[in-house]
Scaffold this motif. Structure first.
Motif, PDB file in Angstrom:
ATOM      1  N   THR A  36      36.526  33.518  46.427  1.00 25.86           N
ATOM      2  CA  THR A  36      37.007  32.414  45.605  1.00 25.86           C
ATOM      3  C   THR A  36      38.227  32.850  44.796  1.00 25.86           C
ATOM      4  OG1 THR A  36      34.784  31.509  45.413  1.00 25.86           O
ATOM      5  CG2 THR A  36      36.411  30.775  43.789  1.00 25.86           C
ATOM      6  N   ILE A  37      39.245  32.002  44.784  1.00 23.59           N
ATOM      7  CA  ILE A  37      40.419  32.271  43.961  1.00 23.59           C
ATOM      8  C   ILE A  37      40.237  31.580  42.609  1.00 23.59           C
ATOM      9  CG2 ILE A  37      42.891  31.861  43.717  1.00 23.59           C
ATOM     10  CD1 ILE A  37      43.096  32.129  46.731  1.00 23.59           C
ATOM     11  N   GLU A  38      40.333  32.357  41.554  1.00 26.91           N
ATOM     12  CA  GLU A  38      40.184  31.819  40.207  1.00 26.91           C
ATOM     13  C   GLU A  38      41.492  31.154  39.781  1.00 26.91           C
ATOM     14  OE1 GLU A  38      38.741  34.849  37.510  1.00 26.91           O
ATOM     15  OE2 GLU A  38      37.799  35.902  39.181  1.00 26.91           O
ATOM     16  N   ARG A  39      41.443  29.870  39.520  1.00 35.06           N
ATOM     17  CA  ARG A  39      42.639  29.123  39.126  1.00 35.06           C
ATOM     18  C   ARG A  39      42.794  29.200  37.604  1.00 35.06           C
ATOM     19  NH1 ARG A  39      44.879  25.692  42.685  1.00 35.06           N
ATOM     20  NH2 ARG A  39      45.171  23.976  41.219  1.00 35.06           N
ATOM     21  N   VAL A  40      43.230  30.379  37.162  1.00 30.06           N
ATOM     22  CA  VAL A  40      43.444  30.639  35.741  1.00 30.06           C
ATOM     23  C   VAL A  40      44.768  31.376  35.592  1.00 30.06           C
ATOM     24  CG1 VAL A  40      40.979  30.759  35.235  1.00 30.06           C
ATOM     25  CG2 VAL A  40      42.220  32.839  35.831  1.00 30.06           C
ATOM     26  N   GLU A  41      45.256  31.468  34.373  1.00 30.05           N
ATOM     27  CA  GLU A  41      46.471  32.236  34.124  1.00 30.05           C
ATOM     28  C   GLU A  41      46.145  33.728  34.179  1.00 30.05           C
ATOM     29  OE1 GLU A  41      50.009  32.846  30.780  1.00 30.05           O
ATOM     30  OE2 GLU A  41      48.236  31.633  30.297  1.00 30.05           O
ATOM     31  N   TYR A  68      49.520  42.955  39.453  1.00 30.67           N
ATOM     32  CA  TYR A  68      49.976  41.823  38.647  1.00 30.67           C
ATOM     33  C   TYR A  68      51.404  41.571  39.113  1.00 30.67           C
ATOM     34  CZ  TYR A  68      51.211  39.170  34.396  1.00 30.67           C
ATOM     35  OH  TYR A  68      51.628  38.201  33.509  1.00 30.67           O
ATOM     36  N   GLU A  69      51.577  40.589  40.007  1.00 29.05           N
ATOM     37  CA  GLU A  69      52.830  40.429  40.725  1.00 29.05           C
ATOM     38  C   GLU A  69      53.281  38.970  40.744  1.00 29.05           C
ATOM     39  OE1 GLU A  69      54.613  42.885  41.874  1.00 29.05           O
ATOM     40  OE2 GLU A  69      53.188  44.541  41.701  1.00 29.05           O
ATOM     41  N   HIS A  70      54.552  38.772  41.073  1.00 26.28           N
ATOM     42  CA  HIS A  70      55.055  37.413  41.207  1.00 26.28           C
ATOM     43  C   HIS A  70      55.766  37.219  42.542  1.00 26.28           C
ATOM     44  CE1 HIS A  70      59.049  38.736  39.048  1.00 26.28           C
ATOM     45  NE2 HIS A  70      58.752  39.479  40.085  1.00 26.28           N
ATOM     46  N   VAL A  71      55.310  37.940  43.564  1.00 24.60           N
ATOM     47  CA  VAL A  71      55.883  37.835  44.898  1.00 24.60           C
ATOM     48  C   VAL A  71      55.103  36.811  45.702  1.00 24.60           C
ATOM     49  CG1 VAL A  71      56.526  39.086  46.984  1.00 24.60           C
ATOM     50  CG2 VAL A  71      56.527  40.260  44.774  1.00 24.60           C
ATOM     51  N   ASP A  72      55.795  35.818  46.208  1.00 23.62           N
ATOM     52  CA  ASP A  72      55.144  34.797  47.022  1.00 23.62           C
ATOM     53  C   ASP A  72      54.591  35.430  48.294  1.00 23.62           C
ATOM     54  OD1 ASP A  72      54.326  32.266  47.882  1.00 23.62           O
ATOM     55  OD2 ASP A  72      56.178  31.972  49.008  1.00 23.62           O
ATOM     56  N   ARG A 122      38.533  40.333  43.306  1.00 19.61           N
ATOM     57  CA  ARG A 122      38.869  39.054  42.696  1.00 19.61           C
ATOM     58  C   ARG A 122      40.366  38.803  42.858  1.00 19.61           C
ATOM     59  NH1 ARG A 122      39.045  40.007  36.098  1.00 19.61           N
ATOM     60  NH2 ARG A 122      41.286  40.442  36.018  1.00 19.61           N
ATOM     61  N   VAL A 123      40.728  37.528  42.788  1.00 18.05           N
ATOM     62  CA  VAL A 123      42.130  37.113  42.807  1.00 18.05           C
ATOM     63  C   VAL A 123      42.285  35.968  41.811  1.00 18.05           C
ATOM     64  CG1 VAL A 123      43.979  36.067  44.156  1.00 18.05           C
ATOM     65  CG2 VAL A 123      42.531  37.797  45.196  1.00 18.05           C
ATOM     66  N   GLN A 124      43.338  36.008  41.013  1.00 14.96           N
ATOM     67  CA  GLN A 124      43.638  34.952  40.054  1.00 14.96           C
ATOM     68  C   GLN A 124      45.017  34.392  40.375  1.00 14.96           C
ATOM     69  OE1 GLN A 124      43.205  37.141  36.361  1.00 14.96           O
ATOM     70  NE2 GLN A 124      41.088  36.476  36.124  1.00 14.96           N
ATOM     71  N   TYR A 125      45.058  33.079  40.607  1.00 13.42           N
ATOM     72  CA  TYR A 125      46.320  32.465  41.049  1.00 13.42           C
ATOM     73  C   TYR A 125      46.281  30.974  40.731  1.00 13.42           C
ATOM     74  CZ  TYR A 125      50.335  31.685  44.193  1.00 13.42           C
ATOM     75  OH  TYR A 125      51.567  31.372  44.722  1.00 13.42           O
ATOM     76  N   TYR A 126      47.280  30.505  39.988  1.00  9.35           N
ATOM     77  CA  TYR A 126      47.381  29.091  39.638  1.00  9.35           C
ATOM     78  C   TYR A 126      48.856  28.706  39.773  1.00  9.35           C
ATOM     79  CZ  TYR A 126      45.736  24.834  37.262  1.00  9.35           C
ATOM     80  OH  TYR A 126      45.375  23.548  36.951  1.00  9.35           O
ATOM     81  N   PRO A 127      49.337  28.556  41.006  1.00 14.79           N
ATOM     82  CA  PRO A 127      50.782  28.416  41.236  1.00 14.79           C
ATOM     83  C   PRO A 127      51.406  27.163  40.656  1.00 14.79           C
ATOM     84  CG  PRO A 127      49.539  27.963  43.235  1.00 14.79           C
ATOM     85  CD  PRO A 127      48.562  28.514  42.255  1.00 14.79           C
ATOM     86  N   GLU A 128      50.613  26.111  40.411  1.00 16.14           N
ATOM     87  CA  GLU A 128      51.193  24.907  39.817  1.00 16.14           C
ATOM     88  C   GLU A 128      51.663  25.143  38.385  1.00 16.14           C
ATOM     89  OE1 GLU A 128      47.945  23.526  42.683  1.00 16.14           O
ATOM     90  OE2 GLU A 128      48.206  25.072  41.157  1.00 16.14           O
ATOM     91  N   LYS A 129      51.085  26.136  37.726  1.00 15.12           N
ATOM     92  CA  LYS A 129      51.411  26.368  36.323  1.00 15.12           C
ATOM     93  C   LYS A 129      52.042  27.736  36.051  1.00 15.12           C
ATOM     94  CE  LYS A 129      47.985  23.286  34.217  1.00 15.12           C
ATOM     95  NZ  LYS A 129      46.898  23.167  33.214  1.00 15.12           N
ATOM     96  N   PHE A 130      51.674  28.735  36.852  1.00  7.12           N
ATOM     97  CA  PHE A 130      52.133  30.099  36.571  1.00  7.12           C
ATOM     98  C   PHE A 130      52.657  30.731  37.852  1.00  7.12           C
ATOM     99  CE2 PHE A 130      48.245  29.061  34.171  1.00  7.12           C
ATOM    100  CZ  PHE A 130      48.795  28.924  32.911  1.00  7.12           C
ATOM    101  N   ASN A 131      53.687  31.551  37.721  1.00  9.81           N
ATOM    102  CA  ASN A 131      54.297  32.158  38.901  1.00  9.81           C
ATOM    103  C   ASN A 131      53.844  33.592  39.116  1.00  9.81           C
ATOM    104  OD1 ASN A 131      55.604  33.395  36.793  1.00  9.81           O
ATOM    105  ND2 ASN A 131      57.652  33.259  37.689  1.00  9.81           N
ATOM    106  N   GLY A 143      45.168  40.495  40.861  1.00 10.16           N
ATOM    107  CA  GLY A 143      43.906  40.710  41.577  1.00 10.16           C
ATOM    108  C   GLY A 143      43.504  42.162  41.593  1.00 10.16           C
ATOM    109  N   ILE A 144      42.321  42.388  42.166  1.00 11.13           N
ATOM    110  CA  ILE A 144      41.762  43.724  42.309  1.00 11.13           C
ATOM    111  C   ILE A 144      41.163  43.832  43.707  1.00 11.13           C
ATOM    112  CG2 ILE A 144      40.153  45.425  41.391  1.00 11.13           C
ATOM    113  CD1 ILE A 144      40.079  43.756  38.797  1.00 11.13           C
ATOM    114  N   VAL A 145      41.525  44.896  44.407  1.00 11.96           N
ATOM    115  CA  VAL A 145      40.902  45.202  45.692  1.00 11.96           C
ATOM    116  C   VAL A 145      40.425  46.637  45.652  1.00 11.96           C
ATOM    117  CG1 VAL A 145      42.295  43.546  47.010  1.00 11.96           C
ATOM    118  CG2 VAL A 145      43.126  45.881  46.718  1.00 11.96           C
ATOM    119  N   ASN A 146      39.456  46.958  46.513  1.00 10.37           N
ATOM    120  CA  ASN A 146      38.999  48.345  46.575  1.00 10.37           C
ATOM    121  C   ASN A 146      39.068  48.862  47.997  1.00 10.37           C
ATOM    122  OD1 ASN A 146      36.832  46.976  47.662  1.00 10.37           O
ATOM    123  ND2 ASN A 146      35.312  48.286  46.706  1.00 10.37           N
ATOM    124  N   LYS A 147      39.090  50.144  48.133  1.00  8.71           N
ATOM    125  CA  LYS A 147      39.205  50.783  49.445  1.00  8.71           C
ATOM    126  C   LYS A 147      37.812  50.893  50.048  1.00  8.71           C
ATOM    127  CE  LYS A 147      41.092  54.895  51.708  1.00  8.71           C
ATOM    128  NZ  LYS A 147      41.845  56.164  51.487  1.00  8.71           N
TER     129      LYS A 147
END
Length: 278
Positions: free
Chosen positions: A114-119, A239-243, A260-269, A273-277
């Motif tokens: 699930t992508i968290e739609r938060v800033e 913490y990136e702003h690359v499309d 986890r991934v946090q992404y709300y492109p309508e409001k923030f660019n 996220g966090i990934v593990n090996k």
């Protein structure tokens, strides 16, 4: 066996009905059906972008849609978007259910997480990535002038190596090192190329980056190097702003790696996220 075969036949019949009846009733010209697999699933499927493939029978011009959308609050869908969602996504859900493992169009009906739609919050992302009961060895890539240290990004007790292609000014290195010492962790600057990290495999518990993967290099190469130097189970916080950087990261780490991934492109660019090996 007979019951299983009966259920399969029922699903296929339902799918055939949808294939031949739904396009006529809804005005769709064609359907694109493909079998789903981990290799073909889109990596970061955003709910708001799920309505993209099918043409509307009575489509308005793009400029009219934009004017209509701009006149409404950001969180309030236009009647075009509501219509698209109800008609298209209901059809896709029906096809997914009927086919027992197929997906429709270019977007997957199944999402690995699930992508968290938060800033996204940089400090919180760093804290969550480095949450541990034991000291960690951390690689911080793309530090530039090291002013990020003063954002209070690193918890006490850790050993942090700050890496950048260009050497920071000596006064900036001294100021950052002093701040780190005062806050209970060790900080060392090291000049180096993130596309060719001069560290042994499985050297770090955590790797962090902020607004770095937009530089003039192939980000997949850098992310591959980051994964190489991480220990098994180690974490990469970004913490990136690359499309599209999300797709690059999960291509290298794999979808199962996503914490986890946090992404709300309508409001923030920014996407974080966090990934593990794994």
């Amino acid at each position: 066996k007979m019951l299983r075969m009966k259920n399969q036949i029922q699903r296929m019949l339902s799918l055939l009905l949808l294939l031949f009846i739904s396009p006529i009733a809804s005005g769709f010209s064609s359907l694109d059906i493909r079998s789903a697999s981990l290799g073909s699933l889109p990596l970061f499927s955003i709910a708001h972008s799920a309505v993209d493939d099918l043409p509307e029978k009575h489509a308005t011009s793009d400029s009219m849609k934009r004017r209509e959308k701009d006149s409404m609050p950001q969180d309030f869908p236009s009647h075009h978007e509501a219509r698209n969602f109800s008609r298209r996504n209901l059809l896709r859900n029906a096809i997914w259910a009927a086919s027992g493992g197929m997906y429709y169009g270019s977007r997957s009906m199944a999402c690995a997480y699930t992508i968290e739609r938060v800033e996204p919050d940089e400090q919180e992302t760093y804290a969550a990535t480095m949450k541990s009961d034991v000291p960690l060895r951390v690689l911080w890539v793309g530090v530039e002038d090291m002013r990020g240290v003063f954002k209070n990004l690193f918890p006490a007790g850790n050993d942090v190596i700050a890496l950048d292609l260009q050497r920071a000014k000596e006064k900036d290195i001294r100021a950052a090192t002093k701040y780190a010492t005062e806050n209970g962790y060790r900080l060392k600057f090291q000049q180096g190329d993130a596309t060719k990290l001069q560290f042994k495999d499985e050297s770090f518990d955590v790797v962090m980056s902020s607004l770095f993967l937009c530089q003039d290099f192939n980000p997949e190469v850098v992310v591959s190097e980051i994964r190489r130097v991480l220990k098994p189970g180690g974490r990469f916080g970004f913490y990136e702003h690359v499309d599209g950087i999300d797709k690059v990261i999960t291509k290298v780490f794999g979808e199962r790696s996503v914490i986890r991934v946090q992404y709300y492109p309508e409001k923030f660019n920014v996407i974080a996220g966090i990934v593990n090996k794994v």
